[in-house]
Write a protein that holds these residues in place. Structure first.
Motif, PDB file in Angstrom:
ATOM      1  N   PHE A 282      13.976  -4.968   2.687  1.00 24.68           N
ATOM      2  CA  PHE A 282      13.977  -5.347   1.265  1.00 24.68           C
ATOM      3  C   PHE A 282      14.149  -6.854   1.091  1.00 24.68           C
ATOM      4  CE2 PHE A 282      15.706  -1.000   1.556  1.00 24.68           C
ATOM      5  CZ  PHE A 282      14.724  -0.329   0.832  1.00 24.68           C
ATOM      6  N   GLY A 283      14.590  -7.517   2.154  1.00 24.37           N
ATOM      7  CA  GLY A 283      14.750  -8.968   2.107  1.00 24.37           C
ATOM      8  C   GLY A 283      13.590  -9.714   2.738  1.00 24.37           C
ATOM      9  N   ASP A 284      12.510  -9.000   3.107  1.00 24.76           N
ATOM     10  CA  ASP A 284      11.342  -9.653   3.704  1.00 24.76           C
ATOM     11  C   ASP A 284      10.681 -10.587   2.692  1.00 24.76           C
ATOM     12  OD1 ASP A 284      11.888  -8.095   5.869  1.00 24.76           O
ATOM     13  OD2 ASP A 284      10.117  -6.808   5.701  1.00 24.76           O
ATOM     14  N   THR A 285      10.369 -11.793   3.145  1.00 28.71           N
ATOM     15  CA  THR A 285       9.650 -12.730   2.263  1.00 28.71           C
ATOM     16  C   THR A 285       8.345 -13.208   2.900  1.00 28.71           C
ATOM     17  OG1 THR A 285      10.926 -14.612   3.121  1.00 28.71           O
ATOM     18  CG2 THR A 285      11.771 -13.512   1.146  1.00 28.71           C
ATOM     19  N   ALA A 286       8.046 -12.708   4.114  1.00 30.17           N
ATOM     20  CA  ALA A 286       6.772 -13.053   4.771  1.00 30.17           C
ATOM     21  C   ALA A 286       6.574 -12.152   5.969  1.00 30.17           C
ATOM     22  CB  ALA A 286       6.752 -14.518   5.194  1.00 30.17           C
ATOM     23  N   ILE A 287       5.300 -12.109   6.418  1.00 23.26           N
ATOM     24  CA  ILE A 287       4.949 -11.461   7.682  1.00 23.26           C
ATOM     25  C   ILE A 287       4.311 -12.536   8.541  1.00 23.26           C
ATOM     26  CG2 ILE A 287       3.518  -9.712   8.790  1.00 23.26           C
ATOM     27  CD1 ILE A 287       3.639  -8.146   6.130  1.00 23.26           C
ATOM     28  N   PRO A 335      14.791 -13.902   5.822  1.00 28.42           N
ATOM     29  CA  PRO A 335      15.609 -15.116   5.940  1.00 28.42           C
ATOM     30  C   PRO A 335      17.066 -14.929   5.544  1.00 28.42           C
ATOM     31  CG  PRO A 335      13.558 -15.544   4.755  1.00 28.42           C
ATOM     32  CD  PRO A 335      13.703 -14.068   4.855  1.00 28.42           C
ATOM     33  N   GLY A 336      17.352 -13.924   4.741  1.00 27.25           N
ATOM     34  CA  GLY A 336      18.730 -13.737   4.298  1.00 27.25           C
ATOM     35  C   GLY A 336      19.609 -13.032   5.306  1.00 27.25           C
ATOM     36  N   ASP A 338      18.896 -13.053   9.134  1.00 29.01           N
ATOM     37  CA  ASP A 338      18.604 -13.378  10.530  1.00 29.01           C
ATOM     38  C   ASP A 338      18.604 -14.900  10.665  1.00 29.01           C
ATOM     39  OD1 ASP A 338      17.228 -12.242  13.245  1.00 29.01           O
ATOM     40  OD2 ASP A 338      16.394 -14.195  12.688  1.00 29.01           O
ATOM     41  N   HIS A 339      19.374 -15.398  11.628  1.00 28.36           N
ATOM     42  CA  HIS A 339      19.518 -16.851  11.781  1.00 28.36           C
ATOM     43  C   HIS A 339      18.175 -17.523  12.043  1.00 28.36           C
ATOM     44  CE1 HIS A 339      23.920 -17.248  11.692  1.00 28.36           C
ATOM     45  NE2 HIS A 339      23.981 -16.092  12.335  1.00 28.36           N
ATOM     46  N   ASN A 340      17.385 -16.965  12.933  1.00 33.02           N
ATOM     47  CA  ASN A 340      16.097 -17.584  13.256  1.00 33.02           C
ATOM     48  C   ASN A 340      15.144 -17.539  12.067  1.00 33.02           C
ATOM     49  OD1 ASN A 340      16.840 -18.183  15.938  1.00 33.02           O
ATOM     50  ND2 ASN A 340      16.372 -16.079  16.565  1.00 33.02           N
ATOM     51  N   ASP A 341      15.107 -16.382  11.386  1.00 29.97           N
ATOM     52  CA  ASP A 341      14.256 -16.269  10.198  1.00 29.97           C
ATOM     53  C   ASP A 341      14.685 -17.260   9.118  1.00 29.97           C
ATOM     54  OD1 ASP A 341      13.125 -14.251  11.621  1.00 29.97           O
ATOM     55  OD2 ASP A 341      13.612 -12.643  10.201  1.00 29.97           O
ATOM     56  N   TYR A 342      15.979 -17.451   9.027  1.00 33.06           N
ATOM     57  CA  TYR A 342      16.512 -18.374   8.011  1.00 33.06           C
ATOM     58  C   TYR A 342      15.990 -19.796   8.244  1.00 33.06           C
ATOM     59  CZ  TYR A 342      19.915 -21.256   5.494  1.00 33.06           C
ATOM     60  OH  TYR A 342      20.504 -22.187   4.679  1.00 33.06           O
ATOM     61  N   ARG A 346      13.375 -22.010   5.894  1.00 36.23           N
ATOM     62  CA  ARG A 346      13.694 -23.357   5.379  1.00 36.23           C
ATOM     63  C   ARG A 346      12.617 -24.358   5.781  1.00 36.23           C
ATOM     64  NH1 ARG A 346      18.813 -24.759   3.566  1.00 36.23           N
ATOM     65  NH2 ARG A 346      18.613 -26.812   4.542  1.00 36.23           N
ATOM     66  N   LYS A 347      12.080 -24.181   6.993  1.00 35.88           N
ATOM     67  CA  LYS A 347      11.024 -25.084   7.464  1.00 35.88           C
ATOM     68  C   LYS A 347       9.750 -24.895   6.656  1.00 35.88           C
ATOM     69  CE  LYS A 347       8.492 -24.178  11.122  1.00 35.88           C
ATOM     70  NZ  LYS A 347       8.007 -23.933  12.505  1.00 35.88           N
ATOM     71  N   LEU A 348       9.438 -23.631   6.326  1.00 37.16           N
ATOM     72  CA  LEU A 348       8.177 -23.323   5.645  1.00 37.16           C
ATOM     73  C   LEU A 348       8.304 -23.240   4.127  1.00 37.16           C
ATOM     74  CD1 LEU A 348       6.902 -20.540   8.093  1.00 37.16           C
ATOM     75  CD2 LEU A 348       6.277 -22.965   8.066  1.00 37.16           C
ATOM     76  N   GLY A 349       9.539 -23.346   3.640  1.00 37.38           N
ATOM     77  CA  GLY A 349       9.731 -23.270   2.197  1.00 37.38           C
ATOM     78  C   GLY A 349       9.638 -21.866   1.633  1.00 37.38           C
ATOM     79  N   LEU A 350       9.933 -20.870   2.437  1.00 34.94           N
ATOM     80  CA  LEU A 350       9.895 -19.489   1.976  1.00 34.94           C
ATOM     81  C   LEU A 350      11.153 -19.161   1.165  1.00 34.94           C
ATOM     82  CD1 LEU A 350       8.733 -17.750   5.293  1.00 34.94           C
ATOM     83  CD2 LEU A 350       7.322 -18.192   3.272  1.00 34.94           C
TER      84      LEU A 350
END
Length: 967
Positions: A282-287, A335-336, A338-342, A346-350
């Motif tokens: 439910f916290g997915d913001t990209a694939i 991103p909310g 997982d540390h790596n996803d976070y 931030r790098k991609l502006g998601l």
């Protein structure tokens, strides 16, 4: 003082025992030399302090060192003020800030390691004459202490939230006063010679003031800020925790494969994603897919549909962060959670979506699953995915699970509003300190680790959602936005004054409820304990910067690097010149100690069984930075070393003049060995052992200076046991009991005393208790061993005497080996002919008594000659070294005829066993069908048997050639 009143004496009768039995180690082939007439000094029992105040016990009255009474020695040291720095001898101060153990803690082997190593340093430099300060203290341990007190309250039926913050703090302080001293008492038990008058606690008023000052200054420089970032969240503790407080364990889990449909595509257009946490979808913001993964390139730039979200779309992107080999090569970006996803978001502006509450339940973003526990939700979500046809499969998978070090629960990565320190500006200065040589890290290999961490440093989350700790010195304005308007101040009064100045007299303020990370106060430890921020205090001026920071390599970044950064920032100086890192203590099999494995070794229990000195010596023999495998065998061995030292002290004391014999002692103490002349005029054994001691002093002192403690310990051990106890003590018996000369006996006494007292000095940093006990038993000590002067370096030694005695040792060993080989009775004395050049015979024959005693030769039948004896063919010929040989008549050692018969029978049995083994190897069935390791074992037995048969045949042939064998 260590010097006793000379009039206080007790007496004893002259010892009637065989004095040779006083040594715990007889010559190595097991006999005790016989003597007819003792030439031993008559003396009376003495003890420097025992008669005065029952502190010390002499080896003459105690069979062994009683390590259960070590505490009385420690308390005496402390009462005499020996742990405080003394400026009597000048020199630069040597200062170590003790790593503050948690106030909740009980002693474990990690503590025992750092106490041992630091105390070795402190005791060495104290004896070297430097003003020495070891600063002790404890850490308030925010999370650990709060947990302990909450459990205590729970046992009373009380929840923390039912108390006011003030009442809870009062209960914690009560607990601390009652139980908080356990760890320091145990540290004392290890012999830690730290200055307890300067003991600190990280919540002391002085240290608390330093913490507030540090926060205010960092904030004023723009290095402290508030923001929402990814942290390690403990749902049970309800606080963020540091990386150090998260432990990862490999646990069985599940990898779930889920279909993500492609928006606008056909039913066959979907991406299968493998995840271990379906509840975070439910916290997915990209694939994301890898840009070079051709399987999915056609979908990049399109949108995917997140399952169970009623059609929420997310972009399908490409990034090299994706591992093509993991799962299906498609990654869901949450991103909310997982540390790596976070960091990728931030790098991609998601956007960043948080779907888990701080109590571990799902929030409203999860829709129908809102309110479910994260693990319950996982099961429900998978069931619904299966029902909707979006579940592909699930398979077993080993997970690396982050768990709270304190509570054991699974840590949840969450984005939370916290206070942070910007670390890059601070890290840059800390890197330069190493590059410029202002700081040395030992072992050197950890310098690379240090630089790697600081080069890739992240901002430090310093806020914790606890009630126990340093309250964050930030106040908010009632009715205002907390993130936009707040006041940083050093006190309530200052905060209110600032608020009134800005918002008017009617303003209301309240303090941030969070406390600072425990590591924040620990980062100030080297200078806050010396008075900072008041840099004019005498302690700060005298003792800062400190000298060495010693700790485990596992907290090089979490603590050591932060101290360096804070030290440079607030004092302008690196807080210490050296960082010495030790390894972990493991069990005898190299496994990490844990309650689960049941292999935890308790230091206090170990001390009760083996003594503190044996434990310390065992721990100290490791190599810096490397893990140490601890075993009962090592501890037993070093307990035996303690006993050996005690027995050597017993021998020395039994053979010194009585303390009441003032003239004898005046003569004995007049002996000095600090000039070349005084050493060269000594007989060979005495010159050898004194020269070897002087070499040892230089080697050991250099090792101490370089922090090579394992090398130093091994060198002392080898010299004491291998040279002094095994050789010189035995050789000295010819002077003490058989010489018939008072001057010869007196020289031996002086050498025994000189060497032994220097051994005690060199060994004291490692084994403080037994060495101080023995030192105090020696008469006319002007000061305690702990504050005695370290032996001088570069003292004279005679290489010629060393070589000559080594030749005598080689000859002795050769004779001993021959006796053992021919099974000569230990009590039997044999004759010998020593063959060498005239100059060699001159010095070997001068020590005829020593040779006879150590080799068990008949003193009246030792011949020294430049050519082989007439009975050489009937003798065992020994080559002890170049130009030094010996002949031992066979008739003296064995009954040749009986020995020939015995060896013949033995050879016959050996040959039969050998033939049977060879027959097995010659059998094709055995070689082809038997397991490889069995065949290899038989071949090894054949090889061993061949060697033994050859040796036995040679021995038999030799015996048969010397005496005719009658049929």
């Amino acid at each position: 003082m260590a010097l006793a009143n000379p009039s206080i004496l007790s007496t004893r009768s002259i010892c009637r025992l065989n004095p040779l039995s006083l040594s715990s180690h007889t010559p190595r082939f097991g006999f005790t030399p016989f003597h007819r007439k003792l030439n031993r000094p008559r003396r009376r029992f003495f003890s420097v302090l025992a008669s005065q105040n029952d502190i010390f016990i002499s080896p003459e009255t105690a069979k062994s060192f009683d390590f259960s009474l070590e505490e009385r020695i420690y308390n005496w040291w402390d009462s005499q003020g020996y742990f405080k720095p003394s400026f009597d001898r000048g020199g630069d101060p040597f200062v170590i800030p003790m790593p503050p153990p948690n106030v909740t803690g009980s002693l474990h082997m990690g503590h025992a390691m750092f106490v041992t190593l630091e105390d070795i340093m402190v005791r060495y430099f104290r004896m070297k004459g430097r003003p020495t300060l070891w600063l002790p203290g404890t850490d308030h341990a925010g999370i650990a202490t709060q947990l302990v007190v909450e459990k205590m309250l729970a046992s009373e039926g009380i929840k923390r939230t039912e108390l006011s913050r003030e009442e809870f703090a009062r209960r914690v302080w009560e607990w601390k006063e009652k139980y908080g001293g356990t760890i320091t008492k145990q540290i004392r038990r290890l012999g830690a010679s730290c200055d307890w008058t300067r003991e600190h606690f990280t919540l002391d008023e002085q240290l608390s003031r330093a913490v507030v000052e540090a926060f205010v200054r960092l904030h004023e420089k723009g290095l402290i800020y508030q923001g929402s970032y990814m942290v390690n969240w403990s749902p049970s503790l309800q606080t963020a925790v540091s990386d150090l407080e998260v432990e990862y364990s490999e646990e069985p889990g599940t990898l779930f494969y889920i279909k993500y449909r492609v928006a606008g595509g056909t039913r066959s257009d979907f991406l299968t994603i493998a995840t271990t946490r379906p509840e975070t979808l439910f916290g997915d913001t990209a694939i994301a897919v890898h840009p070079e993964d051709e399987r999915y390139s056609k979908y990049v730039g399109r949108l995917g549909i997140v399952p169970l979200t009623f059609g929420r779309h997310v972009p399908i992107i490409s990034d090299r962060y994706v591992d093509k080999e993991f799962g299906t090569g498609v990654l869901k970006i949450s991103p909310g959670h997982d540390h790596n996803d976070y960091h990728l978001a931030r790098k991609l502006g998601l956007p960043i979506l948080n779907v888990i509450n701080k109590d571990g339940t799902l929030n409203e973003v999860a829709g129908l699953y809102s309110g479910l526990d994260r693990f319950e939700a996982r099961k429900k979500i998978w069931a619904d995915l299966e029902e909707t046809g979006l579940a592909v499969k699930k398979e077993s998978y080993t997970l690396r699970v982050p768990r709270s070090q304190r509570g054991g629960e699974v840590i949840e990565p969450l984005v939370s509003k916290q206070w942070f320190v910007a670390m890059e500006p601070l890290a840059e200065k800390a890197l330069h300190a190493v590059d410029k040589g202002q700081l040395t890290i030992l072992p050197e290999r950890f310098e690379k680790t240090y630089k790697h961490w600081l080069t890739n440093i992240k901002d430090w989350c310093i806020s914790r959602q606890l009630w126990w700790g340093h309250r964050i010195p930030v106040w908010y304005i009632v009715g205002k936005d907390c993130e936009e308007e707040y006041i940083v101040a050093r006190s309530d009064e200052e905060a209110l004054a600032k608020a009134r100045e800005q918002y008017g007299k009617s303003v209301e303020i309240y303090q941030d409820p969070d406390v600072l990370d425990t590591w924040f106060s620990s980062a100030l430890w080297p200078f806050s304990t010396l008075g900072w921020p008041d840099v004019s205090t005498e302690d700060f001026r005298r003792f800062y910067p400190t000298t060495v920071l010693e700790t485990g390599h596992d907290i090089l970044f979490f603590w050591v690097a932060r101290m360096i950064m804070m030290g440079i920032e607030f004092t302008g100086s690196v807080p210490f010149s050296y960082v010495y890192l030790h390894g972990l203590i493991r069990d005898s099999q190299g496994r990490k100690m844990s309650k689960t494995l049941g292999n935890v070794i308790d230091p206090i229990d170990t001390i009760k069984e083996y003594g503190t000195d044996a434990l310390r010596f065992t721990l100290s023999l490791g190599t810096a930075g490397q893990d140490l495998n601890l075993s009962n065998e090592r501890l037993t061995s070093n307990k035996a070393f303690t006993n050996k030292l005690w027995n050597a002290g017993k021998f020395v004391l039994q053979n010194l003049p009585g303390k009441s014999d003032v003239s004898a002692w005046k003569h004995l103490l007049a002996y000095k060995f600090d000039t070349e002349e005084s050493v060269l005029k000594l007989p060979i054994p005495e010159c050898w052992v004194v020269s070897k001691l002087h070499e040892l002093i230089d080697i050991v002192t250099t090792s101490y200076d370089k922090f090579f403690f394992g090398d130093a310990g091994r060198e002392i051990y080898d010299f004491f046991w291998g040279d002094f106890a095994d050789w010189y003590i035995e050789a000295s018996k010819t002077r003490l009991y058989r010489s018939g000369s008072h001057s010869v006996a007196s020289t031996a006494q002086s050498v025994l005393l000189y060497v032994f007292e220097n051994i005690l000095k060199l060994l004291h940093p490692f084994m403080p208790f037994v060495t101080e006990e023995l030192w105090q038993a020696l008469p006319y000590r002007k000061q305690a061993l702990i504050v005695s002067h370290w032996p001088e370096s570069s003292l004279p030694r005679d290489a010629k005497s060393i070589k000559r005695f080594e030749n005598l040792q080689s000859l002795t060993r050769a004779i001993r080996n021959a006796r053992a080989e021919y099974s000569v009775e230990p009590a039997k004395r044999i004759s010998a002919s020593v063959v060498a050049s005239a100059d060699v015979l001159d010095y070997i024959s001068s020590e005829k008594q020593v040779l006879a005693l150590l080799s068990r030769l008949d003193l009246q039948n030792i011949n020294f000659t430049e050519s082989p004896p007439d009975d050489a063919k009937q003798s065992v010929h020994l080559v002890a070294g170049e130009g030094l040989e010996a002949y031992l008549p066979l008739a003296d050692m064995v009954d040749v005829s009986a020995e020939v018969q015995r060896l013949s029978k033995r050879l016959s049995k050996m040959q039969s066993a050998y033939d049977a083994l060879v027959a097995r190897l010659n059998s094709p069935k055995f070689v082809e069908k038997a397991p490889e390791e069995v065949v290899r074992g038989v071949r090894e037995k054949v090889s061993d048997a061949e060697e033994k048969i050859t040796l036995t045949k040679n021995r038999l042939a030799f015996l048969q050639s010397t005496v005719p064998v009658l049929g």
